[in-house]
Design a protein around this motif. Structure first.
Motif, PDB file in Angstrom:
ATOM      1  N   TYR A 127      17.539 -26.341  -0.222  1.00  8.01           N
ATOM      2  CA  TYR A 127      17.588 -26.596   1.068  1.00  8.01           C
ATOM      3  C   TYR A 127      15.489 -27.305   1.149  1.00  8.01           C
ATOM      4  O   TYR A 127      15.955 -28.058   2.823  1.00  8.01           O
ATOM      5  N   ARG A 153      19.698 -31.623  -3.936  1.00  4.79           N
ATOM      6  CA  ARG A 153      19.439 -32.025  -3.336  1.00  4.79           C
ATOM      7  C   ARG A 153      18.840 -33.057  -2.349  1.00  4.79           C
ATOM      8  O   ARG A 153      19.036 -33.516  -1.856  1.00  4.79           O
ATOM      9  N   GLU A 175      20.364 -28.778   1.821  1.00  6.81           N
ATOM     10  CA  GLU A 175      21.660 -27.810   2.331  1.00  6.81           C
ATOM     11  C   GLU A 175      21.155 -26.311   2.867  1.00  6.81           C
ATOM     12  O   GLU A 175      20.897 -25.617   1.513  1.00  6.81           O
TER      13      GLU A 175
END
Length: 189
Positions: free
Chosen positions: A98, A161, A167
């Protein structure tokens, strides 16, 4: 003012100049990436003579290596109870799904790792900051091979990523990633 008085007014402080060069390089590498930054840019930003980069660091690559050596590592994840290593790696890797790495220099490193001028620096950093400490904490045969495999999984998550975008990981993602690390780190039987 004569030359002697000028020297007294502005004393030469090698360590202060070295630190200014490091700060300027860190900032420029983080903003532009390794390839786009020149020694001239670094010296100008540090208000230093361009020749001092060579004197203190040998080259732009040497300076990049010094900057990299001062950056955070995953040591805090690797250190600790060996039994919990897979879980700590899983949580940290899921966090990287993330968020960007905590360091702009590490982001620059990810973008610049293929540059032939710094490839050996990148390899050494990977060996010394991740693979060697992880290997040291593993028991059983083939510890280095297992550490290298876990590192490959870890790096692959960062690549994913970068390519697909961030995500938000779910608890199930953390469990799955932890299970992958457990398989990577377990001695072959």
């Amino acid at each position: 003012m004569n030359a002697e008085a000028a020297t007294e007014a502005k004393p030469r402080d090698r360590e202060a100049t070295r630190q200014r060069l490091l700060r300027a390089a860190r900032s420029l590498f983080a903003e532009h990436g390794y390839e786009q930054v020149t020694v001239r840019m670094i010296a100008a930003a540090a208000d230093a003579n361009i020749a001092l980069v060579g004197r203190y660091f040998g080259s732009k690559a040497g300076l990049f290596g010094e900057v990299l050596a001062g950056e955070p590592t995953v040591a805090r994840v690797i250190e600790g109870d060996p039994e919990g290593l897979a879980r700590r790696l899983g949580e940290y890797a899921a966090e990287r799904m993330y968020s960007d790495p905590e360091s702009p220099i590490l982001r620059s490193l990810e973008r610049s790792a293929g540059d032939p001028e710094i490839q050996e620096l990148v390899r050494e950093r990977l060996r010394n900051a991740i693979i060697a400490p992880m290997t040291a904490g593993l028991d059983g045969p083939d510890a280095q091979a297992r550490a290298r495999l876990a590192t490959a999984v870890f790096l692959g998550i960062g690549t994913m990523r970068r390519l697909l975008g961030p995500e938000v990981p779910t608890p199930a993602d953390v469990d799955r990633i932890t299970a992958v690390f457990e398989l990577c780190l377990r001695p072959h039987t």
